[in-house]
Design a protein around this motif. Structure first.
Motif, short mmCIF file in Angstrom:
data_model
loop_
_atom_site.label_atom_id
_atom_site.label_comp_id
_atom_site.label_asym_id
_atom_site.label_seq_id
_atom_site.Cartn_x
_atom_site.Cartn_y
_atom_site.Cartn_z
N LYS A 1 -14.90 38.05 -50.06
CA LYS A 1 -15.26 38.65 -48.78
C LYS A 1 -16.58 38.01 -48.33
O LYS A 1 -17.56 38.03 -49.08
N LEU B 1 -10.06 46.49 -50.07
CA LEU B 1 -9.75 45.33 -50.91
C LEU B 1 -9.76 45.67 -52.40
O LEU B 1 -8.97 45.11 -53.18
N THR B 2 -10.62 46.58 -52.80
CA THR B 2 -10.68 46.93 -54.23
C THR B 2 -9.41 47.63 -54.71
O THR B 2 -9.17 47.69 -55.93
N VAL C 1 -13.34 41.84 -56.44
CA VAL C 1 -13.78 41.46 -55.10
C VAL C 1 -15.20 40.95 -55.18
O VAL C 1 -16.09 41.64 -55.68
#
Length: 458
Positions: free
Chosen positions: A239, A259-260, A266
């Motif tokens: 990211k 996202l996690t 991440v």
């Protein structure tokens, strides 16, 4: 043949020029230029040699001797001329008063260091205990003071590490975490940024041997895009905060918390080095908030919003940070003792200049500008106070404007101010030179005034 009839062509090899002046013969003044060793014996030049080194001093003497041979100065003025053109310091870098209104100006060295950081660098310049325990007399953890200070600054981090810049932090992470069975780094196409001077993130990561798995589009990337790409071959999801540009309109992006949930680490490159949320920069991610959102690793720059030396800062899970610190590449990317000293002092010392500039209130900026302009008006200069807009700069808080006060001067002063000592760099706007005081520390007001008066005198 009478002496009065002689010309320079008769005896050129003798170095004697005889010109028609009755019975008087003139000796060529070039033969009176003092020898180099005699000039270097001048006490002023001998002291300069101890301070600057022989090559710089001798070069100044050689130039002065040539001026004497060319008839520009008298032979007995060689030493004075050499002293006059000696540089102030052995290095070629020139101190600059940053009056551009850009707080973190990459071309001017990014964040100016605090006085505490400068003192720390001076203390560490000689032999120091960078990797030595004075109490026990044995080897110690390198840069323990700086690393402990960094860990205290971001308690949410299980472990921290420091390398020589943020790009190095990304390269180290990609090299250490990507492996043959999981070589892919998943990243949004909208976050494949260019970080300046034609260095592009995709090229940087590709040189590590990792495989980039690009998802989404320039303006829209969704959670489904990431979910479709993430899998057993994923080393991590990257990211990247677009800290040097902004996309508006029909856009979509995915935050770290979402996202996690995909089950792979991440890594969040926050870029600008903000360690904790700042009220003036609500859209700028911080290391603390990124870790609380679930990022496994966070990378940042030390010489931007943190206000310290150039460094790549790593925060995150203990196991991942340990893998990075033990990777062979970490040795090639490690920072020196001066960086560690400055970083520790920045974290533990007084408010750094960048943070102070961000927090400066508008009335105080106008008061400073009015005091300087009043002095300039007394000297008959065309100067006035005008409102201005400053910026964070350095790849941080794009689009955020900071209200400021500037000194407006004739545009013709821009060049002489840049060539002064110290140099002063402002910005040209509307046919005028603006010196924005938000990027000038209050302690530099008097040197700034002196520089303007000197530039106006020519």
């Amino acid at each position: 043949m009478w002496l009065a009839d002689l010309t320079a062509d008769h005896y050129p090899e003798a170095g004697v020029v005889c010109r028609p002046r009755g019975n008087v013969r003139d000796v060529d003044s070039r033969r009176l230029v003092p020898r180099t060793d005699l000039v270097l014996a001048d006490p002023r030049l001998a002291e300069a040699e101890r301070r600057l080194g022989r090559p710089l001093v001798k070069a100044a003497v050689t130039r002065a001797q040539q001026r004497a041979r060319d008839g520009q100065i008298a032979p007995d003025e060689v030493a004075d001329a050499a002293v006059a053109e000696l540089p102030a310091r052995a290095a070629g870098l020139t101190p600059v008063i940053n009056a551009t209104g850009v707080l973190v100006h990459t071309n001017l060295g990014r964040a100016p260091l605090s006085a505490a950081a400068v003192d720390a660098i001076t203390a560490a310049a000689g032999s120091c205990d960078v990797e030595f325990d004075l109490a026990t007399g044995v080897r110690a953890r390198r840069g323990a003071g700086a690393l402990d200070a960094l860990a205290r600054a971001v308690p949410a981090a299980e472990a921290v590490a420091v390398v020589n810049n943020n790009a190095a932090a990304l390269v180290l992470a990609a090299t250490a975490l990507a492996r043959p069975e999981a070589p892919e780094i998943v990243v949004s196409r909208g976050e494949l940024i260019e970080i300046g001077d034609r260095f592009r993130l995709p090229d940087l990561l590709a040189c590590t041997g990792a495989t980039l798995r690009e998802v989404g589009t320039t303006n829209r990337t969704t959670a489904a895009d990431y979910a479709e790409a993430a899998g057993p071959r994923t080393a991590f999801i990257l990211k990247v905060h677009p800290s040097n540009f902004r996309i508006e309109g029909f856009t979509a992006s995915v935050g770290v918390p979402t996202l996690t949930e995909l089950g792979v680490p991440v890594l969040f490159d926050i870029g600008s080095g903000l360690l904790a949320p700042h009220p003036l920069l609500p859209d700028e991610p911080s290391a603390a908030s990124a870790l609380r959102d679930g990022a496994a690793l966070v990378t940042a720059s030390g010489d931007k919003l943190l206000g310290g030396p150039q460094a790549g800062l790593l925060f995150g899970r203990a196991g991942l940070v340990r893998r990075l610190r033990r990777h062979p590449l970490a040795r090639a990317l490690r920072v020196d003792k001066l960086t560690l000293a400055a970083l520790e002092a920045t974290l533990t010392g007084p408010v750094p200049p960048v943070a102070a500039a961000l927090a400066a209130d508008l009335p105080s900026l106008f008061n400073r500008a009015e005091r300087i302009v009043a002095r300039l008006a007394e000297a008959g200069l065309d100067a006035r106070v005008v409102p201005a807009r400053a910026a964070v700069g350095g790849g941080g808080a794009p689009g955020v404007e900071l209200p400021s006060a500037a000194i407006s001067l004739p545009e013709s002063l821009a060049v002489p101010l840049r060539r002064g000592e110290p140099a002063v760099v402002g910005r040209l706007e509307g046919g005028r030179l603006l010196l924005d005081l938000r990027s000038v520390p209050p302690g530099a007001d008097d040197p700034l005034l002196t520089a303007i008066l000197a530039a106006a005198r020519g």
